[in-house]
Motif scaffolding. Structure first.
Motif, PDB file in Angstrom:
ATOM      1  N   GLU A   1      42.713  40.973  62.160  1.00  0.00           N
ATOM      2  CA  GLU A   1      43.440  41.947  63.335  1.00  0.00           C
ATOM      3  C   GLU A   1      42.002  43.202  63.203  1.00  0.00           C
ATOM      4  OE1 GLU A   1      46.279  43.460  66.013  1.00  0.00           O
ATOM      5  OE2 GLU A   1      45.858  41.488  64.658  1.00  0.00           O
TER       6      GLU A   1
ATOM      7  N   GLN B   1      38.280  44.672  71.016  1.00  0.00           N
ATOM      8  CA  GLN B   1      38.529  45.542  72.301  1.00  0.00           C
ATOM      9  C   GLN B   1      38.369  46.490  72.019  1.00  0.00           C
ATOM     10  OE1 GLN B   1      42.816  45.599  71.727  1.00  0.00           O
ATOM     11  NE2 GLN B   1      43.421  43.811  72.635  1.00  0.00           N
TER      12      GLN B   1
ATOM     13  N   ARG C   1      39.324  41.390  65.595  1.00  0.00           N
ATOM     14  CA  ARG C   1      39.970  41.305  67.425  1.00  0.00           C
ATOM     15  C   ARG C   1      39.613  43.439  67.832  1.00  0.00           C
ATOM     16  NH1 ARG C   1      44.264  42.426  70.238  1.00  0.00           N
ATOM     17  NH2 ARG C   1      45.886  43.126  67.804  1.00  0.00           N
TER      18      ARG C   1
END
Length: 76
Positions: free
Chosen positions: A63, A70, A66
């Motif tokens: 996470e 982003q 990720r």
């Protein structure tokens, strides 16, 4: 009276003895196998909480990666 009864081993003292010995060995093998399976199952149940924590940490790292991607895409 059972007419269809078939004797696998002839009724001699040596054959009966070896059959009983084989039966005991087979039983001992089955006991060892079931003991081994019980120990393995116990090890798995003991390790399961550690495996769950490891999976949670892996998910948290994924996470974070990720979110980092982003942020890089947003800033680029």
């Amino acid at each position: 009276m059972n007419v269809f009864k078939i004797r696998i081993f002839p009724v001699t003292q040596g054959k009966i003895f070896s059959y009983k010995k084989y039966k005991k060995r087979k039983l001992a093998g089955q006991v060892r196998q079931s003991t081994r399976r019980a120990i393995q199952s116990e090890k798995i149940t003991i390790r399961q909480p550690l495996i769950d924590v490891k999976d949670y940490i892996d998910q948290a790292i994924l996470e974070g990666d990720r979110l980092k991607l982003q942020a890089e895409q947003y800033l680029a």
